[in-house]
Motif scaffolding. Structure first.
Motif: not given
Length: 250
Positions: A127-133, A138-140, A166-167, A175-176
């Motif tokens: 629950l803590i790590t899922f969000f930033p990834i 997605f923004d990338g 490309v994507e 992502f990183f």
């Protein structure tokens, strides 16, 4: 030589903070409440066998399992939201809302639902790590330049080839960035889960030392948790430098 210079100022700052901590602990003269760095180091040596043989593997298992699940779910969710606009409208607000709930308030419920085993701690970590990834990936994807996409389409490329060539490369830097945040948060998630209820782990051991009023014993597993976070962050940096060589400064 350049790497040595880059480590000079952080090392100097760390040494200064440790010296200030040592002097403050000496003046306070309350080793049970405010142990010195030397006392913590001594206690780490004394507890080395118990920490490394039993509690460190338990915490590492939680962290790595939680990160693996978060990677799979996070990247999959990011791809789905990017490719399906309706999914973005449905899931993105829920993702944001999920981060407004204090995880530490939900952790006791997970212990009640899943018990004192590994599952409840992994759920907290995910629950803590899922969000930033998820959000970073997605923004990338959304930063992919439309000109590149149009160019590939005019060349008659397939959707899969467009996505892979490309994507995905466009999303890798973001992502990183999200992964580097996630690996540090994974340590916090595992510690919170173990602190609230566990049978083994560094967080559990720290809580046990607190009940014994062993200040240095409380700090010893915390130092190990910090080292785990640093090592994981550096590993991600190494992997990032391998896949994103084009971003390295000349």
């Amino acid at each position: 030589m350049k790497q040595v210079r880059s480590l000079f100022y952080p090392s100097l700052l760390l040494f200064g903070l440790l010296a200030l901590w040592q002097m403050s602990a000496t003046v306070a003269n309350q080793p049970f409440l405010f142990p010195s760095p030397l006392a913590v180091a001594k206690r780490m040596i004394e507890l080395h066998e118990a920490l490394v043989s039993a509690h460190l593997p338990a915490t590492l298992g939680i962290i790595l399992t939680g990160l693996l699940i978060s990677l799979i779910l996070g990247v999959s969710m990011a791809v789905i939201m990017y490719k399906i606009p309706i999914a973005e409208k449905a899931f993105y607000p829920v993702l944001i809302a999920s981060q407004t709930i204090p995880i530490i308030a939900l952790a006791p419920l997970f212990v009640l639902w899943f018990g004192y085993g590994m599952t409840s701690k992994v759920v907290v970590t995910v629950l803590i790590t899922f969000f930033p990834i998820t959000v970073s990936t997605f923004d990338g994807f959304r930063t992919t330049k439309k000109e590149y996409i149009d160019l590939m389409k005019t060349m008659g490329t397939s959707r899969w080839h467009l996505f892979a060539k490309v994507e995905v490369p466009s999303a890798l830097p973001s992502f990183f960035s999200g992964l580097k945040v996630a690996v540090t948060l994974s340590v916090i998630g595992a510690a919170i889960g173990e602190w609230l209820g566990a049978q083994a782990g560094l967080g559990y051991f720290s809580r046990r030392m607190m009940t014994q009023f062993d200040g240095a014993g409380v700090f010893a597993p915390i130092v190990w948790l910090s080292l785990i976070g640093i090592v994981l962050f550096l590993l991600v940096r190494i992997i990032e430098s391998h896949f994103l060589k084009w971003r390295q400064k000349k």
